[in-house]
Design an enzyme around this catalytic site. Structure first.
Site: not given
Ligand code: NAP
Length: 285
Positions: A53, A97, A120
């Site tokens: 990422k 994460q 997200d």
């Protein structure tokens, strides 16, 4: 008939080029988007995902940092770190994460992210906005699926779309996005009786289960668009989708491979949402 292959790698590459140009135009206005990713512990898959990422972000001009915390970090310490990033004006978007170590409550942590930085799209405020059709951060995999469908040249209005899986991160949000496009949406799950009877009339199938070989050619109507979100490593570590790709591609109208379909689109949409976060807080359309 052989299906059009929806090449997620190429589509993602083209999409990122467009994002790069948008980042450059933001930079001309004096703003540079920044993505901060919190990683707790040393899980190999998480570490490599977080690094990819960061690399993808930097490639298009987004500043990216990994806040790497020890495996035994307490929940409070993670929450404090989040609070710091929430307040940090240089940070546009924050990701945590998952999975997190067992001493850290995942839901509590996700809810502590400032909804305006929640790239997200997992914060309840953003999930709520999605369901009342307000502009918000849409979870990245569902957003990537919609972009792939766009490339399948299918007008979703009035089409039968069948989603397999009802998770909060894929199945349910993708169903909502399909509904927004006026598809008639059916959601299948582990308790569904006779999946085949639903699948055989589908113009679009999105499978998000994690069971290789679940969708076979007998399930798929000729010409249907098949998007495979499944991502299960086999004994050799090779990723497998839910769809029996080789046989289904002979009858589908369009299909995504695994790997190289939905996966590259997910990271691309993280970048998309980071850029959106920066634009939203600067009041730029
Ligand atoms: P999840 O939370 O485990 O949800 C799986 C869903 O599948 C559940 O709703 C479950 O039903 C349903 N299901 C299980 N067995 C079934 C069956 N035999 N028939 C019909 N439905 C069944 O998984 P997820 O997080 O949504 O992820 C799904 C897959 O997508 C995984 O392979 C994951 O690795 C992959 N994924 C890929 C990406 C990417 O970027 N490529 C991103 C996210 C996820 P119940 O609700 O009834 O239990």
């Amino acid at each position: 008939m052989s299906a059009k292959i929806l090449d997620g790698k190429q589509i993602a590459k083209d999409y990122r080029q467009g994002l790069k140009e948008q980042v450059e135009s933001l930079q001309e206005k004096g703003y540079t988007p920044k993505l901060s990713v919190i990683l707790v512990g040393n899980d190999g898959a998480s570490l490599s995902y977080v690094k990819s990422k960061k690399k993808a972000a930097e490639k298009i001009g987004i500043i990216s940092e990994i806040v790497h915390l020890d495996e035994d970090t307490s929940e409070n310490e993670v929450l404090n770190e989040l609070e710091r990033l929430n307040k940090d004006d240089s940070v546009s978007g924050i990701l945590v994460q998952v999975p997190l170590p067992e001493q850290v409550n995942e839901q509590k942590v996700l809810e502590a992210i400032d909804p305006a930085k929640d790239v997200d799209g997992f914060h309840p405020a953003n999930i709520g906005k999605l369901y009342i059709d307000e502009q918000t951060f849409v979870p990245c995999t569902p957003l990537g699926v919609m972009e792939l469908l766009d490339h399948a040249d299918i007008d979703l209005e009035g089409k039968n779309a069948v989603v397999i899986g009802r998770s909060h991160i894929v199945g349910q949000p993708v169903s909502k996005l399909l509904l927004q496009k006026n598809a008639t949406v059916t959601i299948l799950h582990s308790r569904t009786k006779d999946m085949h009877s639903h699948l055989k009339d589908a113009d679009v199938i999105v499978s998000a289960v994690g069971q290789p070989g679940l969708v076979t050619k007998e399930d798929v109507k000729e010409g249907a668009v098949v998007i495979d979100v499944g991502n299960t490593p086999d004994d050799n570590g090779k990723l497998k989708g839910d769809v029996a790709y080789e046989e289904v591609k002979e009858i589908a109208g369009a299909i995504t491979p695994v790997p190289g379909g939905v996966g590259p689109m997910t990271i691309t949409m993280v970048l998309n949402n980071t850029l959106l976060a920066e634009k939203m807080r600067r009041g730029i359309k």
